[in-house]
Design a protein around this motif. Structure first.
Motif, short mmCIF file in Angstrom:
data_model
loop_
_atom_site.label_atom_id
_atom_site.label_comp_id
_atom_site.label_asym_id
_atom_site.label_seq_id
_atom_site.Cartn_x
_atom_site.Cartn_y
_atom_site.Cartn_z
N MET A 144 0.84 -1.21 0.00
CA MET A 144 0.00 0.00 0.00
C MET A 144 0.87 1.26 0.00
SD MET A 144 -3.30 -0.83 0.16
CE MET A 144 -4.18 0.58 0.82
N ALA A 145 1.88 1.28 0.86
CA ALA A 145 2.71 2.49 1.01
C ALA A 145 3.49 2.78 -0.27
CB ALA A 145 3.66 2.32 2.20
N MET A 146 4.05 1.74 -0.87
CA MET A 146 4.85 1.96 -2.09
C MET A 146 3.96 2.43 -3.23
SD MET A 146 7.76 -0.97 -2.08
CE MET A 146 6.59 -2.26 -2.01
N GLY B 25 2.63 7.93 -6.41
CA GLY B 25 1.79 9.05 -6.84
C GLY B 25 0.35 8.66 -7.14
N PHE B 26 -0.02 7.39 -6.87
CA PHE B 26 -1.43 7.03 -7.07
C PHE B 26 -2.29 7.77 -6.04
CE2 PHE B 26 0.35 3.25 -9.25
CZ PHE B 26 -0.35 3.41 -10.45
N GLU B 27 -3.45 8.22 -6.50
CA GLU B 27 -4.34 8.99 -5.64
C GLU B 27 -5.12 8.06 -4.71
OE1 GLU B 27 -7.46 11.14 -7.78
OE2 GLU B 27 -6.77 12.88 -6.66
N ARG B 28 -5.51 6.91 -5.24
CA ARG B 28 -6.33 5.95 -4.50
C ARG B 28 -5.76 4.56 -4.71
NH1 ARG B 28 -11.72 4.43 -5.86
NH2 ARG B 28 -11.55 5.67 -7.75
N CYS C 287 -5.18 0.54 -8.37
CA CYS C 287 -4.52 1.82 -8.12
C CYS C 287 -4.97 2.84 -9.14
CB CYS C 287 -3.00 1.66 -8.23
SG CYS C 287 -2.37 0.19 -7.40
N TYR C 288 -5.48 3.98 -8.65
CA TYR C 288 -6.04 5.01 -9.52
C TYR C 288 -5.17 6.26 -9.48
CZ TYR C 288 -10.08 1.93 -9.08
OH TYR C 288 -10.90 0.84 -9.08
N PRO C 289 -4.67 6.69 -10.63
CA PRO C 289 -3.84 7.90 -10.64
C PRO C 289 -4.70 9.16 -10.58
CG PRO C 289 -4.03 7.04 -12.86
CD PRO C 289 -4.80 6.09 -11.97
N PRO C 290 -4.12 10.29 -10.20
CA PRO C 290 -4.88 11.53 -10.29
C PRO C 290 -5.04 11.92 -11.75
CG PRO C 290 -2.62 11.99 -9.66
CD PRO C 290 -2.75 10.50 -9.71
N LYS C 291 -5.93 12.87 -12.03
CA LYS C 291 -6.09 13.38 -13.39
C LYS C 291 -4.73 13.87 -13.88
CE LYS C 291 -9.82 15.53 -15.63
NZ LYS C 291 -10.78 16.51 -15.78
N GLY C 292 -4.35 13.47 -15.06
CA GLY C 292 -3.06 13.91 -15.58
C GLY C 292 -1.91 12.96 -15.24
N GLY C 293 -2.18 11.93 -14.40
CA GLY C 293 -1.16 10.92 -14.12
C GLY C 293 -0.44 11.14 -12.80
#
Ligand SMILES: C[S@@+](CC[C@H](N)C(=O)[O-])C[C@H]1O[C@@H](n2cnc3c(N)ncnc32)[C@H](O)[C@@H]1O
Length: 265
Positions: free
Chosen positions: A212-214, A219-222, A233-239
């Motif tokens: 989870m921590a790694m 940079g994953f948001e969720r 693992c979901y990235p923020p908008k824009g990666g």
């Protein structure tokens, strides 16, 4: 008919050993005696309903695709799939299976080291990074590279240590507080100097807290554990670059993209 089946069996034997047990038309399987059972069908069953049934318009990168089990399943849903693997023997198996399956939409396969993805310009809606992390000598480097390839979702799976305890670290600790690292639930990776399960390519085994921590740290948001050892693992908008807290210099240098500042030529 029998002669055709015998020819197919002979080709399967010639291309072996197989890690993916793929069920071919006519009831022939590529690895029916797999030590993990019907692998990876049973792992696929844990995620198949968590992924969109219609993947038309999606691009997919399947890292460490092996004989292509997941690549074929996702192509069947309409995705444009690229399967990559560093082992040409497995890619030969994937190409062979591709010929046996009458799919309108076939995946492409390419021989690539995970670290080479750093210099590939493409990003993908869905990235599968399953069963590879613990085989890597440089796992965090690969994770940062792979995360940056993800537009919508990365499915991550790794061998993990037992236990699901999570100690959420504070933002900082004084220099003398080393005892905290020995607490249960601290993010940890076990290093394997020799072999695990007779395999010398098993290097690093994280616990759940470390996985989870790694994943968050790339940079994953969720990050959500959706099944045993499987993380969505979901990235923020824009990666993931938008949420990175780390200095890119090391990653750029390690992936051959950047010269150290101040280095004399
Ligand atoms: C345990 S198998 C997992 C196969 C598949 N992803 C799955 O989950 O069933 C690991 C795969 O990763 C590939 N692999 C190992 N190290 C790699 C690397 N550095 N770059 C690309 N592929 C790698 C292996 O050749 C193998 O096909």
């Amino acid at each position: 008919m029998q002669r055709q089946a015998a020819r197919l069996q002979a080709s399967i034997a010639r291309l072996g050993p197989w890690f993916h047990n793929i069920h071919l038309p006519g009831g022939i399987e590529t690895a029916p005696g797999h030590f993990l059972g019907d692998f990876p069908s049973y792992k696929w069953r844990r995620i198949e309903n968590l992924l969109p049934a219609d993947l038309r318009g999606w691009s997919v990168l399947d890292i460490g695709c092996n004989a292509g089990f997941y690549s074929f399943e996702l192509a069947k849903r309409g995705a444009k799939v690229l399967g990559v693997d560093s082992d040409r023997r497995y890619l030969a198996q994937a190409e062979f299976i591709s010929k046996q399956l009458e799919l309108e939409n076939k995946p492409s396969f390419s021989c690539l080291q995970v670290h080479e993805l750093a210099t590939l310009p493409d990003t993908f809606d869905l990235v599968l990074f399953m069963g590879v992390f613990y085989h890597l000598r440089y796992p965090m480097l690969a994770l940062d590279t792979v995360a940056a390839k993800t537009r919508r979702l990365m499915v991550f799976q790794s061998l993990t240590m037992r236990g699901a305890k999570v100690l959420r670290p504070k933002k900082d600790y004084p220099f003398g507080r080393r005892a905290v690292f020995s607490k249960g639930g601290w993010p940890k990776l076990a290093f394997i100097e020799h072999k695990f399960a007779s395999d010398a390519t098993n290097w690093w085994v994280p616990n759940h807290a470390a996985a989870m921590a790694m994943l968050r740290s790339t940079g994953f948001e969720r990050v959500e554990r959706r099944s045993h050892e499987i993380y969505f693992c979901y990235p923020p908008k824009g990666g993931v670059a938008a949420l990175r807290t780390w200095d890119e210099g090391e990653w750029l240098a390690a992936t051959g993209q950047h010269k150290t500042k101040g280095r004399k030529e």
